[in-house]
Design an enzyme around this catalytic site. Structure first.
Site, PDB file in Angstrom:
ATOM      1  N   ASP A 212       0.711  -1.024   0.091  1.00  0.00           N
ATOM      2  CA  ASP A 212      -0.210   0.607  -0.159  1.00  0.00           C
ATOM      3  C   ASP A 212       1.201   1.434  -0.370  1.00  0.00           C
ATOM      4  OD1 ASP A 212      -2.713   0.586   0.448  1.00  0.00           O
ATOM      5  OD2 ASP A 212      -1.981   2.529   1.986  1.00  0.00           O
ATOM      6  N   GLU A 273       1.746  -0.719  -4.962  1.00  0.00           N
ATOM      7  CA  GLU A 273       0.356   0.307  -5.547  1.00  0.00           C
ATOM      8  C   GLU A 273       1.865   1.513  -5.506  1.00  0.00           C
ATOM      9  OE1 GLU A 273      -2.834   3.209  -3.563  1.00  0.00           O
ATOM     10  OE2 GLU A 273      -2.114   2.481  -2.446  1.00  0.00           O
TER      11      GLU A 273
HETATM   12  C1  BGC Z   1      -5.485   2.360  -0.382  1.00  0.00           C
HETATM   13  C2  BGC Z   1      -6.502   2.686   0.011  1.00  0.00           C
HETATM   14  C3  BGC Z   1      -6.444   3.649   1.370  1.00  0.00           C
HETATM   15  C4  BGC Z   1      -4.994   4.111   1.159  1.00  0.00           C
HETATM   16  C5  BGC Z   1      -4.926   4.542   2.589  1.00  0.00           C
HETATM   17  C6  BGC Z   1      -4.569   3.512  -0.743  1.00  0.00           C
HETATM   18  O1  BGC Z   1      -4.548   3.345  -1.851  1.00  0.00           O
HETATM   19  O2  BGC Z   1      -5.979   1.393  -1.699  1.00  0.00           O
HETATM   20  O3  BGC Z   1      -7.561   2.226   0.116  1.00  0.00           O
HETATM   21  O4  BGC Z   1      -7.439   4.581   1.361  1.00  0.00           O
HETATM   22  O5  BGC Z   1      -4.196   3.979   0.474  1.00  0.00           O
HETATM   23  O6  BGC Z   1      -3.532   3.221   2.990  1.00  0.00           O
END
Ligand code: BGC
Length: 550
Positions: A212, A273
């Site tokens: 994340d 991500e």
């Molecule tokens: C996740 C989100 C989350 C954020 C903070 C993101 O990129 O996919 O759902 O709110 O990270 O952790």
């Protein structure tokens, strides 16, 4: 007796290069204990469905103990399971049952921030300014004579300032909600702790992690002002040397994580991500760092042949330079479902902070979603399926305001509804809510639309022309057809507004995004179409076809 010894699916070290990975938003997948919230018991009871669908792996959104201030992306204990989702023993059972069915299991690690209820943050608050406990997070004195101004001008991703003041006068940084304090990745204890968390889950047989906010963990220690009026998400070519996105220091962290993953006999994998400029992505995917990253350029791209072609080219060739495969994704738990997006005049993604409730033609969106899925499954690399897209689900845009849960709704002063509309619990069976989501019939944590009776897994299974059957057939071909299993990819000439490419063995994929029907390439017959050809055998607008040489 629980068998917790990790078993393994196909012993193929490169499985992740071509895998189809199904995203399980656990809170909304299936409820096995009847409280209206999805859980591990529900997921275990539906594993057969995922095997039937034909995916290679599942990625489970955060399932750790959490106050759920941000749907679980606020973790209070990284080595346990949220009691509403089950227990660690159930997690072990799930991992071994998934493996027995040939499904790998990827978890979601949240290293940029913890929950404000995490023991470390509670200790940091108690220990006071200058303490080693505070150094695990980003605490600073405020500006101004009495320190009453935040340390800098950064904006939080969900709206509002990125700093919150504590009772003793210091401020702490949170790029997201105040309940999500950012960790200090310059602190060796933070690094050691996450390495130990990775090992904890890898030792239980987990096959990988989605990381994340992988682009945000390292900050410029000077924390300079940005001088921006709005929060900026890194997408363009224009942001160099940003103080909290895409910093050089990230790569050392990922190198050490890769060494841990590679130390296991059946290597574990990472998917980032990372919202970074496309030209920067290869930096993250060098052979000694992360394996793959989500392709948000593809997700965000409008359904326009020219723009898609550019994104596809850039994705494949940019990553080939470092030996990494491309990935493809159309929807996830943060974005408006693509059936809804593709039914709008503008088929691109709307920014998080816009009101995303825009008129949509759902029949058109569904037709285009079918074409986009066939395109995605025909491309080389790995592909992600967000739970419910295989059922043709649309964004639920009329959840009553008092039921909205996404922190964005509160943080924007009730101006932006946020992401709940793509997180509504799945419909499985029957004619009325909760459509088999909950074993007890309890109302789900977000309400489902009445017309989801037409979208249940059961209804989809019974209809040979359903979205589910299209996904199943495409996934089976992707896994077994020799034309699709390799990495061959070549563009062919095609009419304006269309895409045509060749994969192995003369297998072609044609996508018509123009306003007129187009002839199929000569000497080829359809293997799978996203919608019927017209009466003259032409490929209609918003339709895709896989074709084989006659
Ligand atoms: C996740 C989100 C989350 C954020 C903070 C993101 O990129 O996919 O759902 O709110 O990270 O952790």
């Amino acid at each position: 007796m629980i068998n917790s010894a990790p078993t393994s699916p196909r012993p193929d070290a490169d499985w992740w290069r071509t895998a189809a990975i199904y995203q399980v938003y656990i809170r909304s997948f299936a409820d096995g204990d009847g409280d209206g919230t999805g859980d591990i018991a529900g997921l275990r009871s539906r594993l057969q469905y995922l095997a039937y669908l034909g995916v290679d792996a599942i990625w489970i959104n955060p399932w750790y103990p959490s106050p759920l201030a941000d749907g679980g992306y606020d973790v209070s204990d990284y080595r346990d399971i949220h009691p509403a989702y089950g227990t660690l023993d159930e997690a072990k059972q799930l991992i071994s049952e998934a493996h027995e069915l040939g499904l790998r299991v990827i978890l979601d690690i949240v290293p940029n921030h913890t929950s404000d209820q995490h023991a470390w943050f509670q200790k940091a608050l108690a220990a006071g300014p200058g303490s080693p406990e505070r150094d695990r997070f980003v605490f600073r004195d405020g500006k101004g004579e009495d320190g009453s101004q935040p340390p800098n001008d950064w904006h939080a991703a969900f709206g509002g300032p990125t700093w919150t003041r504590t009772p003793d006068g210091q401020w702490y940084l949170h790029l997201f909600a105040p309940e999500q304090p950012d960790l200090n990745w310059d602190n060796p204890e933070v690094r050691a702790e996450f390495e130990s968390i990775l090992r904890f889950w890898f030792d239980l047989g987990v096959d990988g992690f989605r990381i994340d906010v992988a682009h945000g963990m390292v900050k410029d220690p000077a924390l300079p002002d940005l001088g921006l009026t709005e929060f900026s998400v890194l997408t363009g070519e224009d942001q160099q040397d940003h103080p909290h996105w895409d910093r050089e220091g990230l790569h050392d962290i990922f190198r050490s994580w890769r060494a841990i993953a590679d130390s296991y006999p059946d290597p574990r994998v990472f998917v980032a991500e990372a919202h970074v400029r496309p030209s920067r992505m290869p930096e993250y995917l060098r052979p000694d760092q992360l394996h793959t990253a989500f392709n948000f350029d593809f997700l965000k791209c409008p359904l326009d042949a020219g723009k898609l072609r550019e994104v596809i080219d850039r994705s494949i060739t940019g990553l080939a330079a470092v030996g990494a495969p491309a990935t493809w994704v159309l929807s996830n738990h943060d974005e408006t479902r693509h059936v809804t997006r593709y039914g709008r005049a503008d088929t691109g993604v709307q920014a998080l902070f816009r009101d995303r409730t825009i008129p949509t033609d759902r029949a058109l969106g569904t037709r285009r979603a079918r074409a986009a899925a066939l395109l995605m499954f025909a491309l080389p690399g790995s592909a992600y399926v967000y739970q419910g897209e295989e059922l043709g689900l649309y964004e639920v845009e009329d959840i009553p305001e008092e039921l909205l849960q996404d922190p964005i709704w509160e943080r924007t002063g009730h101006t932006v509804r946020g992401r709940d509309g793509c997180r509504v619990p799945l419909p499985w069976t029957g004619d009325t809510p909760p459509f088999g989501f909950s074993t007890s019939g309890a109302p789900p944590w977000l309400p489902q639309p009445e017309d989801w009776k037409e979208y249940t897994a059961e209804a989809n299974q019974a209809d040979p022309t359903s979205m589910l059957q299209l996904y199943r057939t495409a996934l089976r071909l992707r896994r077994t057809h020799p034309g699709l299993t390799g990495e061959v990819f070549r563009w062919l000439d095609s009419p304006e507004g269309t895409l045509l490419f060749e994969r192995g063995e003369g297998l072609l994929c044609a996508v018509n995004l123009s306003a007129r029907p187009v002839p199929l390439p000569a000497g080829h017959s359809p293997l799978l179409v996203s919608g019927p050809l017209d009466k003259d055998g032409l490929l209609p607008p918003d339709t895709a076809a896989l074709l084989y040489r006659d």
